[in-house]
Write a protein that holds these residues in place. Structure first.
Motif, mmCIF file in Angstrom:
data_model
loop_
_atom_site.group_PDB
_atom_site.id
_atom_site.type_symbol
_atom_site.label_atom_id
_atom_site.label_comp_id
_atom_site.label_asym_id
_atom_site.label_seq_id
_atom_site.Cartn_x
_atom_site.Cartn_y
_atom_site.Cartn_z
ATOM 1 N N GLN A 141 39.165 35.551 38.537
ATOM 2 C CA GLN A 141 38.686 34.679 39.605
ATOM 3 C C GLN A 141 39.198 33.254 39.463
ATOM 4 O OE1 GLN A 141 34.901 37.085 41.311
ATOM 5 N NE2 GLN A 141 34.387 35.492 39.874
ATOM 6 N N VAL A 146 40.924 29.100 45.642
ATOM 7 C CA VAL A 146 39.643 28.882 46.311
ATOM 8 C C VAL A 146 39.033 27.587 45.786
ATOM 9 C CG1 VAL A 146 39.147 31.308 46.830
ATOM 10 C CG2 VAL A 146 38.471 30.366 44.610
ATOM 11 N N GLU A 148 36.151 26.614 44.735
ATOM 12 C CA GLU A 148 35.282 26.578 43.544
ATOM 13 C C GLU A 148 36.051 26.222 42.292
ATOM 14 O OE1 GLU A 148 32.984 28.706 46.604
ATOM 15 O OE2 GLU A 148 35.079 28.679 45.988
ATOM 16 N N ASN A 149 37.323 26.577 42.245
ATOM 17 C CA ASN A 149 38.124 26.268 41.061
ATOM 18 C C ASN A 149 38.459 24.784 40.953
ATOM 19 O OD1 ASN A 149 38.360 28.743 39.682
ATOM 20 N ND2 ASN A 149 39.840 29.492 41.190
ATOM 21 N N TRP A 319 33.965 34.490 44.406
ATOM 22 C CA TRP A 319 34.227 33.094 44.049
ATOM 23 C C TRP A 319 32.944 32.272 43.980
ATOM 24 C CZ3 TRP A 319 36.756 35.745 47.964
ATOM 25 C CH2 TRP A 319 36.263 35.586 49.264
ATOM 26 N N ILE A 322 32.075 31.591 40.344
ATOM 27 C CA ILE A 322 32.948 30.787 39.471
ATOM 28 C C ILE A 322 32.206 29.610 38.841
ATOM 29 C CG2 ILE A 322 35.002 29.307 39.461
ATOM 30 C CD1 ILE A 322 36.269 31.236 41.491
#
Length: 422
Positions: A141, A146, A148-149, A319, A322
């Motif tokens: 992930q 995305v 969230e990263n 996600w 995460i």
């Protein structure tokens, strides 16, 4: 850490497992080049303006302006792929897109290490980071393009600023917290969950005067970020933006989100039943039973609780998990080290049982051992070791460190082997 994330970077997760990766990238590229974000969306609010397009074996409903989410992460993703020389949104390369996640993953790793050093022994920090580095759910992930990263490392930076304020207050750090609070909602509305955690942690960890200044700076910045997002949407098309917000609001289907986020981990859109992630959630919540709540316990509870407001249980994607990953690993690593050093029988049995299940599941799923042999072997191992420890406490005290360590090694090897096979 980086090697396992670079391995099969563009094939696991597979192309089109989530087409959100292209939405973020295309939106940022077009915003940078034309001033108006363009990407795909299936929201009904756009329906009169959908322009269907088939590209790389998938149908996309292209829209302009694309207002599904705030712009900051899209600008990062779009700017990253443009730095590779791409200008045509339909000429992008998934491997190059995903390389943009690697610096964010590295930053998360470094910031997590710096934060945990303040609360855990060196052994517990190393084990927590080892879990964070190799658990397959987290590896896969963290590759995804995305948002969230991005807000995970920024949340960790916020925690480090708060910790530094506790040691010695500085006005520039308060301003940095203000800026951080502004930035997070402009990455994704769900990042408000992280804003809430940072505000609560500022109250929990600082002196009486500093806590109000730091929490106030974060709260004021968060309000500014929300205002900036609302201005952003209305700037392009107020009516369309109101329709998008209403449609997001209408997706809510009940209050099961907290349960799913804590105990039903998901990869993209598929439940994984990841026993290490579930055990990490349980141990993180156990950290709230201490006189001073453990930061990982508060982080897990606040994030999952706030996300319950934003999501319905029928639309919880991988996600969303995460931001939980660093804290699940911290709880797991600290618990295993404490059980080993203090010869804690119950906690050692819990770790042994979970690690044994990880090994047995991989052996069964990949057909490494005959099914019946594996079933019998699992049952015998599951009963024999806890039974021996309970029957002979002196044996338990003598063997817990070695066996806990062996199960850590076995679990890590299973994680690496699963990553290799994918």
């Amino acid at each position: 850490f980086m090697a396992v994330r670079i391995y099969h970077l563009d094939t696991v997760p597979a192309h089109n497992d989530t087409t959100d990766e292209y939405a973020w990238t295309w939106s940022g590229m077009t915003l940078l080049q034309t001033g108006t974000p363009r990407a795909w969306s299936n929201l009904k609010a756009y329906a009169p303006h959908h322009k269907p397009l088939k590209w790389r074996d998938h149908k996309y409903n292209m829209v302009e302006p694309w207002l599904d989410h705030p712009p900051i992460y899209a600008l990062y993703a779009g700017g990253w792929i443009m730095a590779w020389g791409h200008r045509d949104i339909f000429g992008v390369d998934l491997w190059q897109m995903r390389t943009g996640t690697l610096p964010l993953a590295a930053l998360s790793f470094v910031c997590l290490a710096a934060f945990l050093r303040r609360y855990l022994t060196p052994a517990a920090v190393l084990l927590s980071l080892l879990f964070y580095a190799v658990m397959p759910l987290m590896v896969w992930q963290q590759k995804l393009v995305v948002s969230e990263n991005l807000f995970v490392p920024l949340t960790l930076v916020g925690l480090l600023l708060i910790e530094a304020q506790a040691a010695r207050f500085a006005g520039w750090r308060a301003m940095a917290l203000l800026a951080l609070g502004t930035l997070l909602p402009l990455i994704k509305v769900a990042a408000l969950s992280c804003c809430a955690f940072l505000v609560l942690w500022a109250f929990a960890s600082n002196s009486r005067s500093a806590r109000w200044l730091n929490a106030g700076a974060l709260a004021l910045g968060t309000c500014a970020g929300i205002g900036g997002y609302l201005w952003w949407g209305r700037h392009f098309n107020a009516g369309l933006f109101e329709g998008i917000l209403s449609e997001h609001h209408a997706r809510f289907r009940g209050f099961q989100g907290l349960q799913v986020l804590l105990f039903e981990p998901v990869l993209i859109a598929k439940a994984t039943k990841d026993v290490l992630a579930i055990l990490g959630a349980v141990l993180a919540l156990q950290g709230l039973t201490q006189r001073q709540p453990a930061p990982w316990g508060l982080a897990v509870l606040v994030y999952a609780g706030c996300m319950t407001f934003f999501v319905g249980d029928n639309r919880i994607f991988g996600w969303y998990f995460i931001p939980l990953h660093p804290w699940l690993c911290a709880a797991l690593g600290s618990a295993v080290v404490r059980a080993t050093r203090e010869r804690l029988l119950g906690l050692s049995i819990l770790w042994y049982s979970a690690a044994l299940l990880v090994i047995a599941r991989l052996s069964y799923d990949k057909q490494l051992v005959a099914a019946e042999t594996m079933r019998v072997g699992y049952l015998l191992a599951f009963l024999a070791v806890p039974g021996a420890w309970l029957a002979w406490p002196r044996l338990a005290r003598a063997t817990i460190p070695a066996l806990n360590g062996a199960m850590v090694l076995g679990t890590v090897l299973c994680c690496l082997y699963e990553i290799y096979l994918r």
